[in-house]
Design an enzyme around this catalytic site. Sequence first.
Site, short mmCIF file in Angstrom:
data_model
loop_
_atom_site.label_atom_id
_atom_site.label_comp_id
_atom_site.label_asym_id
_atom_site.label_seq_id
_atom_site.Cartn_x
_atom_site.Cartn_y
_atom_site.Cartn_z
N ARG A 1 4.86 -10.43 -6.31
CA ARG A 1 3.70 -10.66 -5.46
C ARG A 1 2.85 -9.39 -5.35
NH1 ARG A 1 6.20 -10.47 0.73
NH2 ARG A 1 5.65 -8.28 1.08
N GLY A 2 1.67 -9.55 -4.78
CA GLY A 2 0.84 -8.40 -4.41
C GLY A 2 0.48 -7.53 -5.59
N GLU A 3 0.78 -6.24 -5.47
CA GLU A 3 0.36 -5.31 -6.51
C GLU A 3 1.52 -4.55 -7.14
OE1 GLU A 3 -2.68 -1.55 -6.93
OE2 GLU A 3 -3.33 -3.26 -5.77
N ASP A 4 2.31 -3.87 -6.32
CA ASP A 4 3.32 -2.97 -6.90
C ASP A 4 4.38 -3.72 -7.69
OD1 ASP A 4 4.18 -0.22 -7.18
OD2 ASP A 4 5.93 -0.80 -6.01
N SER A 5 4.98 -4.75 -7.10
CA SER A 5 6.02 -5.50 -7.82
C SER A 5 5.41 -6.24 -9.02
CB SER A 5 6.73 -6.48 -6.89
OG SER A 5 5.84 -7.44 -6.38
N TYR B 1 5.10 -14.04 -0.98
CA TYR B 1 4.56 -14.14 0.37
C TYR B 1 5.10 -15.42 1.03
CZ TYR B 1 1.34 -10.44 -0.98
OH TYR B 1 0.81 -9.24 -1.40
N ASP C 1 0.84 -1.20 0.00
CA ASP C 1 0.00 0.00 0.00
C ASP C 1 0.87 1.25 0.00
OD1 ASP C 1 -1.95 -1.85 0.21
OD2 ASP C 1 -2.62 -1.32 2.22
N GLN D 1 12.66 1.37 -4.82
CA GLN D 1 11.81 1.09 -5.98
C GLN D 1 12.60 1.24 -7.28
OE1 GLN D 1 8.32 3.60 -5.61
NE2 GLN D 1 7.23 2.05 -4.43
#
Lengths: 185, 362
Positions: free
Chosen positions: B257-261, B194, B24, B241
């Site tokens: 994973r997730g969103e940003d990467s 994760y 986030d 980043q």
Amino acid sequence: MKIAQELRPGNVVIIDKAPMVVQKAEYNKSGRNAAVVKFKFRNLLTGTNTEAVHKTDEKFEDIILEAKEVTYSYEAGDMYVFMDEEYNQYELSKDDIEDQLKYLEEQMQFEITFYEGKPISVTPPVKVVREIIYTEPAARGDTSGKVMKFARLPSGYEIQVPAFVEIGDKIEIDTRTDEYVSRMK
Amino acid sequence: MRPAPNSTPDSIDIFCRVIDNLGDAGVCGRLTHQLATEHHKTVRLFIDQPACLNQILPDLAQHAAIIPWSEALRYTDTADLVIEAFACDLPDRVLTAMMKRTIPPVWIDLEYLTAEKWADTCHAIPSTHPMTGLKKTLFFPGFTPLTGGLIRERDLIAHRNRFQNNPQDQTSWRQAHNLPPPDPDCIDGSIFCYPGAPCAALFDDLSTYSRPVRLFQPVTHDYGQETRGALTLYRIPFLSQKDYDRLLWTCDVNFVRGEDSFVRAQLAGRPLLWNIYVQEEQAHLVKLDAFLDLYTTAFSEDLRKTLAKTFHLWNEIHQTDKLWRWYLDHLQQLTEGANRWSVYLEMQPDLSDRLLEFCKTL
């Protein structure tokens, strides 16, 4: 007060001081996203239609309107005619009942709602039973109920059902969420 | 005051709560940086754990105000645009300040990324908030022109192309981060996942691969190097980043994973495997399939099914198939598909442009 998730077609809420009737409510939920409801509202003062998207937990001030039990009778052009026990007829347009068309059957019971004496919407029973007229065959061995597939109702509307449901099965549906509840025996 | 219609906001407030990982904060920090540096907006990022930005965006404070968001937050001067990120729930005092503004701010609820079709139809519909009377709009990042798009800096693709086409740049960057130089005999990958990801099965499979495989894994502790058969695992310190982009660009395959990467790996134009954030009732698998329905269209038809299967495999704890070797055997074709997908994304306006364009329409 009602939260967005509880609002159904026919409910009337106050938004920006105007009474708005819910004409359509589509519930969507996803992974990490907040579940949202996409609404189609009609302003009862101006007659204008508006689309809106709200999170399911947003609170709305709702107003209780006069309502009575009716039965769906017939379609007349662009209008749908409902009748009460005293044979009074009430006409609603396709826009007014757009979200109910998927369950509409002759002699089906509804609750009709009035605003200042004018019928504005109908609400179906919470649960209805419908026959599946088409669905793909299930993969063998899957009886868990977790794997879902699409199945078509007589109205043409498609609903997600467990993989074990077959053509000709009758299923119970929750009309508030348009979700499969169970297979009838 | 909010600018006149058909203009974009001058000042922007972004609110962010860090839930459990850095995703986030990463997305909000990246957006803050871009709005401030590329669009020259005055941006304030209100965040409950500002320290987590130090490592991933060390220069952010030079471009925007980073304001700790606590119970004691005083908020009186509302910006032209207020972004509530990831359903972080604006406190009453913020809503009150927004309501008191002579011309109400544009209020955007920035949601999580999804490829699900319903997001196309729910995106960017201004809706009157029932309790405040303010217009609030849910803004869904996504992969199609009907959504809010993805964060992508203006010069990102040019930088990426220069870096990927210049082996010396890659070698220098790797040396600076204690990584071995590119070697055409080796397959290099990055891995960021994760804790539930099936790493053990992956490492087992890769350790017997026909070519050397080097995996670079950013971690917060226990740095080091470990070799098992064909596989060498490098546990390296977390990267900013900017450096993480370079890691993605220099690798042949990226586990993200997730969103940003996940988004950055797509924009790297290299094959990727996505470890999705697990949700109750397997809701994440619906989201995964929605993405795969779009993503796999960039790949040749004979690869699509197996490619989708590898994504599912990377999200299961119990491993039944050994598909990783298949994946590495097909890296060249997968790279071609990943490039096509990246070009498809590059052709679309990015999230910040769509956001500011949307503000013009109000």
